[in-house]
Enzyme design. Sequence first.
Site, PDB file in Angstrom:
ATOM      1  N   HIS A  83      34.581  47.559  44.778  1.00  0.00           N
ATOM      2  CA  HIS A  83      35.109  48.859  44.342  1.00  0.00           C
ATOM      3  C   HIS A  83      34.064  49.664  43.583  1.00  0.00           C
ATOM      4  O   HIS A  83      33.273  49.091  42.824  1.00  0.00           O
ATOM      5  CB  HIS A  83      36.404  48.710  43.545  1.00  0.00           C
ATOM      6  CG  HIS A  83      36.313  47.963  42.244  1.00  0.00           C
ATOM      7  ND1 HIS A  83      36.083  48.592  41.043  1.00  0.00           N
ATOM      8  CD2 HIS A  83      36.441  46.646  41.951  1.00  0.00           C
ATOM      9  CE1 HIS A  83      36.080  47.696  40.066  1.00  0.00           C
ATOM     10  NE2 HIS A  83      36.284  46.510  40.589  1.00  0.00           N
ATOM     11  N   ASP A  85      34.765  52.292  41.457  1.00  0.00           N
ATOM     12  CA  ASP A  85      35.184  52.886  40.180  1.00  0.00           C
ATOM     13  C   ASP A  85      34.948  51.933  39.015  1.00  0.00           C
ATOM     14  O   ASP A  85      34.821  50.722  39.193  1.00  0.00           O
ATOM     15  CB  ASP A  85      36.658  53.304  40.215  1.00  0.00           C
ATOM     16  CG  ASP A  85      37.620  52.116  40.348  1.00  0.00           C
ATOM     17  OD1 ASP A  85      37.339  51.210  41.155  1.00  0.00           O
ATOM     18  OD2 ASP A  85      38.639  52.103  39.631  1.00  0.00           O
ATOM     19  N   ASP A 146      31.104  45.608  36.718  1.00  0.00           N
ATOM     20  CA  ASP A 146      32.404  45.545  37.410  1.00  0.00           C
ATOM     21  C   ASP A 146      32.668  46.925  37.986  1.00  0.00           C
ATOM     22  O   ASP A 146      33.089  47.812  37.276  1.00  0.00           O
ATOM     23  CB  ASP A 146      33.473  45.132  36.408  1.00  0.00           C
ATOM     24  CG  ASP A 146      34.864  45.168  36.991  1.00  0.00           C
ATOM     25  OD1 ASP A 146      34.997  45.301  38.220  1.00  0.00           O
ATOM     26  OD2 ASP A 146      35.827  45.079  36.210  1.00  0.00           O
ATOM     27  N   GLU A 180      40.221  50.887  42.105  1.00  0.00           N
ATOM     28  CA  GLU A 180      40.722  49.516  41.942  1.00  0.00           C
ATOM     29  C   GLU A 180      41.228  49.295  40.525  1.00  0.00           C
ATOM     30  O   GLU A 180      42.240  48.642  40.304  1.00  0.00           O
ATOM     31  CB  GLU A 180      39.599  48.510  42.252  1.00  0.00           C
ATOM     32  CG  GLU A 180      40.064  47.061  42.335  1.00  0.00           C
ATOM     33  CD  GLU A 180      39.916  46.288  41.027  1.00  0.00           C
ATOM     34  OE1 GLU A 180      40.350  45.125  40.978  1.00  0.00           O
ATOM     35  OE2 GLU A 180      39.377  46.838  40.038  1.00  0.00           O
ATOM     36  N   GLU A 181      40.524  49.867  39.552  1.00  0.00           N
ATOM     37  CA  GLU A 181      40.851  49.603  38.144  1.00  0.00           C
ATOM     38  C   GLU A 181      42.193  50.180  37.733  1.00  0.00           C
ATOM     39  O   GLU A 181      42.742  49.818  36.704  1.00  0.00           O
ATOM     40  CB  GLU A 181      39.739  50.161  37.227  1.00  0.00           C
ATOM     41  CG  GLU A 181      38.370  49.527  37.453  1.00  0.00           C
ATOM     42  CD  GLU A 181      38.296  48.083  36.965  1.00  0.00           C
ATOM     43  OE1 GLU A 181      39.307  47.563  36.461  1.00  0.00           O
ATOM     44  OE2 GLU A 181      37.211  47.481  37.100  1.00  0.00           O
ATOM     45  N   ASP A 203      33.723  40.493  43.435  1.00  0.00           N
ATOM     46  CA  ASP A 203      34.195  41.047  42.158  1.00  0.00           C
ATOM     47  C   ASP A 203      34.556  39.944  41.168  1.00  0.00           C
ATOM     48  O   ASP A 203      35.369  40.152  40.277  1.00  0.00           O
ATOM     49  CB  ASP A 203      35.409  41.967  42.425  1.00  0.00           C
ATOM     50  CG  ASP A 203      35.687  42.930  41.282  1.00  0.00           C
ATOM     51  OD1 ASP A 203      34.829  43.081  40.405  1.00  0.00           O
ATOM     52  OD2 ASP A 203      36.786  43.520  41.277  1.00  0.00           O
ATOM     53  N   HIS A 386      34.697  45.783  31.299  1.00  0.00           N
ATOM     54  CA  HIS A 386      35.572  46.798  30.682  1.00  0.00           C
ATOM     55  C   HIS A 386      35.187  47.110  29.245  1.00  0.00           C
ATOM     56  O   HIS A 386      35.966  47.715  28.512  1.00  0.00           O
ATOM     57  CB  HIS A 386      37.055  46.421  30.736  1.00  0.00           C
ATOM     58  CG  HIS A 386      37.589  46.267  32.136  1.00  0.00           C
ATOM     59  ND1 HIS A 386      38.928  46.208  32.425  1.00  0.00           N
ATOM     60  CD2 HIS A 386      36.965  46.181  33.325  1.00  0.00           C
ATOM     61  CE1 HIS A 386      39.110  46.066  33.725  1.00  0.00           C
ATOM     62  NE2 HIS A 386      37.903  46.046  34.284  1.00  0.00           N
TER      63      HIS A 386
HETATM   64 ZN   LIG Z   1      36.481  44.745  39.379  1.00  0.00          ZN
END
Ligand SMILES: [Zn+2]
Length: 416
Positions: A83, A85, A146, A180-181, A203, A386
């Site tokens: 992903h 994003d 990520d 995705e997030e 991921d 994150h």
């Molecule tokens: Zn991820």
Amino acid sequence: MFDDYQFTVAEKFLRYVQIDTQSDPLSKTQPSTAKQKDLSMVLVQELKDIGIVDAHMDEYGYVYASIPSNSEKQVPVICFCAHVDTAPDCSGSGVKPIVHNNYDGGDIVLPDDITQIITPAEHPYLEQKRGEDIITASGTTLLGADDKAGVAVIMDMANYFMHHPEPKHGTIKILFTPDEEIGRGVDRVDLKKLAADFGYTLDAGERGAYEDETFSADGVTITIHGISAHPGYAKGKLVNAIKVAGVFLDSLPKDILSPETTENRQGFVHPVHIDGITEKVVLQFIIRDFITAKLNEYEDFLKELLGEIIARFPGARAEFAVKEQYRNMKEILNRFPQVSDYAKQAIQRAGVKVMAMSARGGTDGSRLSFMGLPCPNIFTGEMAFHGKHEYVSIQDMQKSVETIVHLAMIWEERSK
Ligand SMILES: [Zn+2]
């Protein structure tokens, strides 16, 4: 095989993380933020530059591309997916990646906010990274490993195969998804167009990590109805739904069955939202376990408990509604054991020890698996995601590239 290969994964990663691709859960558009397409367009151009002619982005921000088969055999079509994003939890604008060459094992102080210190004490995996080259952000943003580590790994795999026509492989599909997030990563994916038999998301974290299992998940909505009356004249009439809800929540188990008291393979029930007035309260729960049948048990338990509490408040009543959210991808993958067998062999061929893990959550892969594309998750090296302490080892990303190159070749070897 890789002795004289100049990996491009780090160089790509350092460029991709500087493009802000934060998604936005409050947006109603698809993709949720137009800036995600900034990276997707770069990826399409780079894929075209190395000779992948069908690379393109659709209106929703998905990137599709194919590396053609160079084998005479009938090889199942596999897809590698990541992903673009980054998480809404932490700023992703103005990311300044820093390479810490030959990491010495000590604390890493991030220069743009020296109160941000990545320590091996808090991140034990860093201990193992001594001597490797670590990439971090500068202290004011997340890094975006990520999942730009996954994106860069797939791009380097493509680069490898496009410059090395000798190793045999079937058709390899590439899929980059937005959002995705915020849980919308596969909402608009076109699996017909993708036309892959099996997929792998890139991921997961630590070197060797392999996830072929996720939670199964239901949502429960409980509506408690009371009886409202003017509070000045309510004696013997009023039944306060807020108080009923309070008693019900207080009667939930204190030592088991909650996220704060469980780990590993244990499941839970978890109230996530409450909304109401005297007359009516709506409670939202999420229900989680690796064994789908246990969701029913937990739901029956909640329902019974609710019934007992309601009975204590004459005039009150309640509704109980269950909604399926997602299911453990293992239920699908069990039908195709080769998907995991080959992935584990590929990790080993890259000289890495396999660490089978279960995701205490859902992934895009779990949804894809039930949409018809069995799709476990392979490591990229992304860690502490994150947040501002996010980091990734260049050597881990390179091992991830080796793994998926081997994986495509194993699918070809095992085909007829
Ligand atoms: Zn991820």
